[in-house]
Design a protein around this motif. Sequence first.
Motif, mmCIF file in Angstrom:
data_model
loop_
_atom_site.group_PDB
_atom_site.id
_atom_site.type_symbol
_atom_site.label_atom_id
_atom_site.label_comp_id
_atom_site.label_asym_id
_atom_site.label_seq_id
_atom_site.Cartn_x
_atom_site.Cartn_y
_atom_site.Cartn_z
ATOM 1 N N SER A 1 0.840 -1.207 0.000
ATOM 2 C CA SER A 1 0.000 0.000 0.000
ATOM 3 C C SER A 1 0.866 1.244 0.000
ATOM 4 N N LEU A 2 1.869 1.258 0.877
ATOM 5 C CA LEU A 2 2.758 2.416 0.955
ATOM 6 C C LEU A 2 3.582 2.581 -0.318
ATOM 7 N N CYS A 3 3.950 1.477 -0.943
ATOM 8 C CA CYS A 3 4.665 1.549 -2.229
ATOM 9 C C CYS A 3 3.772 2.179 -3.300
ATOM 10 N N GLY A 4 2.501 1.796 -3.321
ATOM 11 C CA GLY A 4 1.555 2.403 -4.259
ATOM 12 C C GLY A 4 1.419 3.895 -4.017
ATOM 13 N N LEU A 5 1.335 4.283 -2.742
ATOM 14 C CA LEU A 5 1.240 5.700 -2.393
ATOM 15 C C LEU A 5 2.491 6.448 -2.835
ATOM 16 N N LEU A 6 3.652 5.883 -2.587
ATOM 17 C CA LEU A 6 4.913 6.509 -2.987
ATOM 18 C C LEU A 6 5.001 6.668 -4.505
ATOM 19 N N ILE A 7 4.586 5.634 -5.235
ATOM 20 C CA ILE A 7 4.569 5.720 -6.705
ATOM 21 C C ILE A 7 3.626 6.832 -7.150
ATOM 22 N N GLY A 8 2.496 6.968 -6.468
ATOM 23 C CA GLY A 8 1.555 8.043 -6.779
ATOM 24 C C GLY A 8 2.172 9.411 -6.586
ATOM 25 N N PHE A 9 2.906 9.597 -5.479
ATOM 26 C CA PHE A 9 3.562 10.882 -5.232
ATOM 27 C C PHE A 9 4.627 11.169 -6.282
ATOM 28 N N VAL A 10 5.384 10.158 -6.663
ATOM 29 C CA VAL A 10 6.423 10.338 -7.689
ATOM 30 C C VAL A 10 5.782 10.709 -9.026
ATOM 31 N N MET A 11 4.677 10.050 -9.376
ATOM 32 C CA MET A 11 3.990 10.368 -10.633
ATOM 33 C C MET A 11 3.456 11.800 -10.618
#
Length: 151
Positions: A118-128
């Motif tokens: 979940s946190l990896c998905g959130l981090l990818i979202g912030f990077v995008m």
Amino acid sequence: MSQHNNPKLIIETAKVVGFNQGQALVECVSKSACGSCGSAEHCGNSAIAKAFPTRTHQLSVEITEEVKVGDSIELGLNSKNMLNSALLVYLLPLLLLIAGAGMGKATQVSEGVVIITSLCGLLIGFVMVKLYTKRFMGHASYKPKMIRRSQ
């Protein structure tokens, strides 16, 4: 229809604080919308909004008429671009957080791994969001424009 009555624009008042290479350096004050209704005295949200100080933002805008330091001007920002930006900033990380949780849950692993995905998905979202922001930062349609000098 005059440009300042355009319903497709979000209008904000700013104060000219300087000049830089043919552009005006202006300062806008962020205000909370909360606290302006009749129930503001008895509302918890209004109390929270009052607890945080107002913030000022400085930006450069192209000058469309003669102004001097201290003048108030009206800035216009395309409301569609503002809505798209808000959706990108708030919705994309949230959707990727949920997708990461779903992927972790689908693999039937421990709860700790689901939290990590979940946190990896959130981090990818912030990077995008950061990458999209850099891409559109130079576009003229995303920059506020001076509409007119305020009275």
